[in-house]
Design a protein around this motif. Structure first.
Motif, mmCIF file in Angstrom:
data_model
loop_
_atom_site.group_PDB
_atom_site.id
_atom_site.type_symbol
_atom_site.label_atom_id
_atom_site.label_comp_id
_atom_site.label_asym_id
_atom_site.label_seq_id
_atom_site.Cartn_x
_atom_site.Cartn_y
_atom_site.Cartn_z
ATOM 1 N N CYS A 87 36.066 37.804 -60.988
ATOM 2 C CA CYS A 87 34.953 38.620 -60.503
ATOM 3 C C CYS A 87 33.912 37.715 -59.835
ATOM 4 O O CYS A 87 33.552 36.658 -60.365
ATOM 5 N N GLU A 88 33.406 38.128 -58.703
ATOM 6 C CA GLU A 88 32.403 37.341 -57.983
ATOM 7 C C GLU A 88 31.015 37.447 -58.602
ATOM 8 O O GLU A 88 30.147 36.625 -58.298
ATOM 9 N N GLY A 89 30.832 38.437 -59.464
ATOM 10 C CA GLY A 89 29.518 38.599 -60.084
ATOM 11 C C GLY A 89 29.415 37.917 -61.441
ATOM 12 O O GLY A 89 28.523 37.089 -61.690
ATOM 13 N N CYS A 90 30.331 38.235 -62.363
ATOM 14 C CA CYS A 90 30.274 37.698 -63.728
ATOM 15 C C CYS A 90 31.379 36.684 -64.006
ATOM 16 O O CYS A 90 31.488 36.198 -65.144
ATOM 17 N N GLU A 91 32.214 36.391 -63.013
ATOM 18 C CA GLU A 91 33.316 35.435 -63.156
ATOM 19 C C GLU A 91 34.282 35.825 -64.284
ATOM 20 O O GLU A 91 34.847 34.993 -64.962
ATOM 21 N N ARG A 92 34.447 37.123 -64.490
ATOM 22 C CA ARG A 92 35.408 37.607 -65.470
ATOM 23 C C ARG A 92 36.774 37.759 -64.767
ATOM 24 O O ARG A 92 36.825 38.139 -63.591
ATOM 25 N N ALA A 93 37.856 37.519 -65.480
ATOM 26 C CA ALA A 93 39.204 37.655 -64.939
ATOM 27 C C ALA A 93 39.666 39.107 -65.082
ATOM 28 O O ALA A 93 39.547 39.702 -66.162
ATOM 29 N N PHE A 94 40.202 39.664 -64.028
ATOM 30 C CA PHE A 94 40.740 41.040 -64.044
ATOM 31 C C PHE A 94 41.871 41.099 -63.029
ATOM 32 O O PHE A 94 42.014 40.240 -62.145
ATOM 33 N N ARG A 95 42.689 42.128 -63.144
ATOM 34 C CA ARG A 95 43.847 42.280 -62.260
ATOM 35 C C ARG A 95 43.478 43.171 -61.079
ATOM 36 O O ARG A 95 42.958 44.285 -61.249
#
Length: 362
Positions: free
Chosen positions: A335-343
């Protein structure tokens, strides 16, 4: 009580009309409905012919048209020897039942044409005019009882084969060459019969159309033979195994005796079988099972079976594996906002960041 009785035969004897003879043969004649051949007494009771000649005449007459009736063909079909068959055929040829000639085909090949006549005496007898419609082979000019020579017709007509006059006919007075011509009314062309769909009683039925030819004529061009199978690589090991297998065939089938040249020519085809993981016992069984009697040309026979019965290559492990359903895996994105990994298929924001960005705008 222990003597077997043929009740069907006794019942048939009871139905024979008239008194039974006290000695001799008793005939029980049953009508044939299929698989029968009509044989004249002029052949069955011909005292001038031997029993073997009469038997082979009946056998040849019962064979379908186009069947080979040479000496070797009959010896292969029946238990009698070639000498007895040759003597019987010479007897039939001497009495007019059989006629053998050498003819040349359009391709230049010489063959023996065999013609069998079931009643040769009928060819020498005069037949009525309507007999030419029933049997075109018996076309003969009518023999007059008053004249030993045929009288020439006034109009041109096709040449007819005239049968000789029997010796019992007395020689009459010579016929005057100036015979009176028939009346002009007799030479008029008769009116054609009316065309109807139904047959007129007493008139012969029109000839049936010829049946379509299912078998190609002997002069038809033959298809080229299939080429011998060739291995991808004739290694020394495959060559040695193929030569040994072909040389060993005569132990299992004495008819399959191959020369060195034949073995050298058939080695690549046998190596192709071995290359396709065919066991030597399988190849040997395919070549020696259900052999024709006799095997005239062993090399051609082995070549035919090696070519026609060639098995396909064995499939690989990948081809035998069952097809699995393809699973689509979606890659991971940051994620570009919170740097969380998602598919996700494309780089973007996660769900929470997209929701937070959409609320102030609302």
């Amino acid at each position: 009580m222990d003597t077997p009785q043929n009740t069907a035969l006794m019942r048939a004897l009871a139905e024979v009309p008239g008194p039974l003879p006290t000695s001799g043969v008793v005939h029980i004649t049953l009508p044939h409905t299929e698989r029968f051949t009509v044989v004249g007494n002029h052949l069955a009771q011909n005292a001038a012919l031997s029993t073997a000649a009469v038997g082979f005449a009946v056998r040849i007459q019962s064979l379908p048209q186009g069947t080979e009736v040479g000496i070797k063909a009959l010896a292969a079909r029946f238990p009698e020897g070639e000498k007895l068959i040759a003597a019987a055929l010479r007897e039939l040829e001497a009495h007019g039942y059989l006629h053998r000639t050498r003819v040349r085909l359009p391709n230049g090949r010489m063959v023996t044409r065999t013609v069998f006549c079931n009643h040769p005496e009928a060819l020498l007898r005069p037949c009525p005019a309507d007999a030419s419609k029933r049997c075109p082979a018996l076309v003969a000019a009518p023999v007059s009882a008053q004249a030993p020579a045929p009288v020439t017709a006034p109009m041109a007509a096709p040449a007819l084969v005239t049968a000789p006059v029997p010796a019992q006919v007395p020689t009459p007075a010579p016929v005057t060459p100036h015979a009176p011509l028939p009346a002009p009314e007799a030479l008029e062309t008769p009116a054609p019969p009316p065309v109807t769909d139904r047959p007129v009683p007493g008139e012969p039925l029109p000839p049936a159309p010829p049946a379509p030819r299912l078998v190609p004529p002997p002069t038809a061009p033959k298809a080229p033979p299939r080429p011998l199978p060739q291995p991808r690589e004739l290694t020394p090991g495959l060559r040695q195994a193929a030569v040994a297998l072909l040389s060993d065939l005569r132990r299992h089938a004495p008819e399959l005796v191959l020369s060195e040249a034949d073995i050298e020519r058939l080695t690549p085809a046998t190596a192709t079988w071995l290359e396709r993981d065919a066991h030597p016992d399988t190849i040997r069984q395919a070549l020696t099972t259900d052999l024709p009697q006799p095997v005239k040309y062993p090399a051609k026979f082995v070549r035919h079976r090696l070519t026609v019965l060639l098995p396909p290559p064995l499939p690989g492990a990948e081809e035998l594996a069952p097809a699995r359903p393809r699973t689509v895996v979606i890659p991971l994105q940051t994620c570009e906002g919170c740097e969380r990994a998602f598919r996700s298929r494309t780089p973007s924001l996660c769900r929470d960041c997209r929701t937070a960005c959409e609320q102030p705008a609302a």
